[in-house]
Design a protein around this motif. Structure first.
Motif, mmCIF file in Angstrom:
data_model
loop_
_atom_site.group_PDB
_atom_site.id
_atom_site.type_symbol
_atom_site.label_atom_id
_atom_site.label_comp_id
_atom_site.label_asym_id
_atom_site.label_seq_id
_atom_site.Cartn_x
_atom_site.Cartn_y
_atom_site.Cartn_z
ATOM 1 N N ARG A 2 0.836 -1.205 0.000
ATOM 2 C CA ARG A 2 0.000 0.000 0.000
ATOM 3 C C ARG A 2 0.868 1.252 0.000
ATOM 4 N N SER A 3 0.239 2.350 -0.459
ATOM 5 C CA SER A 3 0.920 3.636 -0.462
ATOM 6 C C SER A 3 -0.118 4.747 -0.614
ATOM 7 N N VAL A 4 0.230 5.941 -0.193
ATOM 8 C CA VAL A 4 -0.619 7.125 -0.389
ATOM 9 C C VAL A 4 0.069 8.012 -1.415
ATOM 10 N N LYS A 5 -0.652 8.307 -2.512
ATOM 11 C CA LYS A 5 -0.155 9.180 -3.573
ATOM 12 C C LYS A 5 -1.300 10.051 -4.057
ATOM 13 N N TRP A 6 -0.993 11.362 -4.250
ATOM 14 C CA TRP A 6 -1.993 12.314 -4.735
ATOM 15 C C TRP A 6 -3.277 12.307 -3.887
ATOM 16 N N GLY A 7 -3.081 12.064 -2.585
ATOM 17 C CA GLY A 7 -4.221 12.111 -1.682
ATOM 18 C C GLY A 7 -5.151 10.929 -1.787
ATOM 19 N N MET A 8 -4.651 9.793 -2.317
ATOM 20 C CA MET A 8 -5.480 8.590 -2.448
ATOM 21 C C MET A 8 -4.657 7.379 -2.030
ATOM 22 N N SER A 9 -5.333 6.260 -1.810
ATOM 23 C CA SER A 9 -4.637 5.022 -1.464
ATOM 24 C C SER A 9 -4.344 4.236 -2.742
ATOM 25 N N TYR A 10 -3.075 3.811 -2.876
ATOM 26 C CA TYR A 10 -2.642 3.039 -4.040
ATOM 27 C C TYR A 10 -2.268 1.628 -3.594
ATOM 28 N N TYR A 11 -2.496 0.667 -4.513
ATOM 29 C CA TYR A 11 -2.220 -0.742 -4.237
ATOM 30 C C TYR A 11 -1.433 -1.326 -5.400
ATOM 31 N N GLY A 12 -0.560 -2.291 -5.026
ATOM 32 C CA GLY A 12 0.222 -2.943 -6.083
ATOM 33 C C GLY A 12 0.847 -4.238 -5.600
ATOM 34 N N VAL A 13 1.193 -5.050 -6.591
ATOM 35 C CA VAL A 13 1.904 -6.308 -6.338
ATOM 36 C C VAL A 13 2.935 -6.429 -7.455
ATOM 37 N N GLY A 14 4.185 -6.634 -7.084
ATOM 38 C CA GLY A 14 5.206 -6.755 -8.129
ATOM 39 C C GLY A 14 6.009 -5.486 -8.261
ATOM 40 N N GLY B 117 5.080 -2.397 -9.620
ATOM 41 C CA GLY B 117 4.468 -1.065 -9.679
ATOM 42 C C GLY B 117 3.079 -1.046 -9.070
ATOM 43 N N TRP B 118 2.491 0.145 -9.068
ATOM 44 C CA TRP B 118 1.146 0.331 -8.534
ATOM 45 C C TRP B 118 0.132 0.062 -9.629
ATOM 46 N N CYS B 119 -0.912 -0.696 -9.223
ATOM 47 C CA CYS B 119 -1.859 -1.205 -10.233
ATOM 48 C C CYS B 119 -3.232 -0.541 -10.181
ATOM 49 N N ILE C 192 -5.366 -6.956 -13.341
ATOM 50 C CA ILE C 192 -4.501 -5.791 -13.442
ATOM 51 C C ILE C 192 -3.142 -6.005 -12.788
ATOM 52 N N THR C 193 -3.084 -6.881 -11.794
ATOM 53 C CA THR C 193 -1.792 -7.152 -11.149
ATOM 54 C C THR C 193 -0.980 -8.183 -11.930
ATOM 55 N N ALA C 194 -1.580 -8.771 -12.942
ATOM 56 C CA ALA C 194 -0.839 -9.728 -13.760
ATOM 57 C C ALA C 194 0.043 -9.027 -14.787
ATOM 58 N N VAL C 195 -0.171 -7.738 -15.001
ATOM 59 C CA VAL C 195 0.638 -6.964 -15.940
ATOM 60 C C VAL C 195 1.437 -5.927 -15.143
ATOM 61 N N PRO C 196 2.555 -5.429 -15.670
ATOM 62 C CA PRO C 196 3.352 -4.439 -14.928
ATOM 63 C C PRO C 196 2.537 -3.207 -14.595
ATOM 64 N N GLY C 197 2.760 -2.712 -13.399
ATOM 65 C CA GLY C 197 2.098 -1.495 -12.971
ATOM 66 C C GLY C 197 2.899 -0.262 -13.334
ATOM 67 N N VAL C 198 2.573 0.828 -12.679
ATOM 68 C CA VAL C 198 3.268 2.092 -12.943
ATOM 69 C C VAL C 198 3.988 2.529 -11.671
ATOM 70 N N GLY C 199 5.111 3.192 -11.854
ATOM 71 C CA GLY C 199 5.840 3.696 -10.699
ATOM 72 C C GLY C 199 6.572 2.589 -9.984
ATOM 73 N N LYS C 200 7.865 2.631 -9.966
ATOM 74 C CA LYS C 200 8.647 1.594 -9.298
ATOM 75 C C LYS C 200 8.594 1.803 -7.793
ATOM 76 N N ARG C 201 8.182 0.807 -7.054
ATOM 77 C CA ARG C 201 8.099 0.890 -5.582
ATOM 78 C C ARG C 201 9.476 0.747 -4.991
ATOM 79 N N PRO C 202 9.787 1.510 -3.951
ATOM 80 C CA PRO C 202 11.120 1.422 -3.320
ATOM 81 C C PRO C 202 11.362 0.052 -2.727
ATOM 82 N N GLN C 203 12.611 -0.419 -2.866
ATOM 83 C CA GLN C 203 12.970 -1.707 -2.302
ATOM 84 C C GLN C 203 13.122 -1.615 -0.781
ATOM 85 N N LYS C 204 12.662 -2.620 -0.060
ATOM 86 C CA LYS C 204 12.754 -2.659 1.392
ATOM 87 C C LYS C 204 14.078 -3.258 1.831
#
Length: 252
Positions: free
Chosen positions: A166-178, A180-182, A240-252
């Motif tokens: 999960r992440s907050v971007k542009w005042g909304m909640s974003y979700y992703g697997v892999g 990028g954000w989907c 939607i999570t089966a294809v690449p998302g947008v925005g690379k998520r930071p590595q933990k």
């Protein structure tokens, strides 16, 4: 008679002049004269010395004027004017302040400004941050019924997608697997928008084309929690999570 008078004069040391009897003053050498002279000598000081002074009597009471203010009398005055009312100033006891309660750290942010009618830059003042806590705080800040809708979408995504992030971007909640954000979920004045990045690739294609979210983004508008079609939304999430998302998520 003569003998009796002579005896009385000798005994009482007085002279009788007929027809009255008057006691004579004591003679110069008599005991009475001596006693009187001794008493005078004791009472009169010897020449050249001042007579002893009598000790002054201390005043036990002072005349009090009922119209005179009490503060003008000396402190030693213990009497009060009759009928006077004594005013006593009561010392105010400082009130003990109640113990302050330390504010508890709240995981829920304060209520934000009214929700926008449509997306115009940012959906809310929520700051961009990555992680579950910022998303949960954003959802908790929403009014009803938008909060209930966002909670249902978030719980559905957690059940449907293993490894959800999960992440907050542009005042909304974003979700992703892999990589990028989907998809994202944002609250507005009359509904909640669930938007899928690259939604044109979904089957069926979601009916709503959001403004300012890119040409390929599609989604749905949900006005109440009863309008959520969990089966269809879960299918879109998997696609939607089966294809690449947008925005690379930071590595933990």
């Amino acid at each position: 008679m003569v003998a009796r008078v002579a005896r009385l004069r000798r005994d009482s040391r007085c002279a009788l002049d007929p027809p009255y009897a008057v006691f004579a003053l004591p003679a110069a050498g008599s005991e009475c004269a001596g006693g009187t002279r001794a008493a005078r000598a004791a009472a009169d000081p010897p020449p050249g010395r001042d007579p002893p002074r009598r000790p002054r009597r201390q005043a036990t009471a002072t005349a009090v004027d009922p119209h005179r203010p009490r503060s003008s009398y000396p402190r030693s005055l213990s009497t009060e004017p009759e009928g006077a009312i004594t005013m006593t100033r009561k010392t105010a006891t400082p009130a003990t302040p109640a113990p302050r309660k330390s504010p508890k750290a709240s995981t829920h942010p304060a209520a934000t400004a009214p929700l926008p009618e449509s997306l115009n830059g940012k959906a809310s003042p929520a700051k961009a941050a990555t992680g579950d806590a910022p998303v949960f705080a954003y959802i908790a800040s929403l009014p009803q019924p938008q909060r209930a809708i966002a909670e249902r979408i978030d719980a559905l995504a957690a059940r449907t997608l293993p490894g959800l992030e999960r992440s907050v971007k542009w005042g909304m909640s974003y979700y992703g697997v892999g990589d990028g954000w989907c998809f994202c979920c944002g609250a507005f004045a009359s509904h909640v928008k669930l938007m899928f990045v690259n939604g044109v690739m979904l089957d069926p294609v979601p009916p709503v084309t959001p403004v300012a979210m890119g040409k390929a983004t599609r989604g749905v508008e949900i006005a109440s929690a009863d309008d959520i079609d969990e089966r269809q939304i879960a299918a879109w999430m998997k696609q939607i999570t089966a294809v690449p998302g947008v925005g690379k998520r930071p590595q933990k």
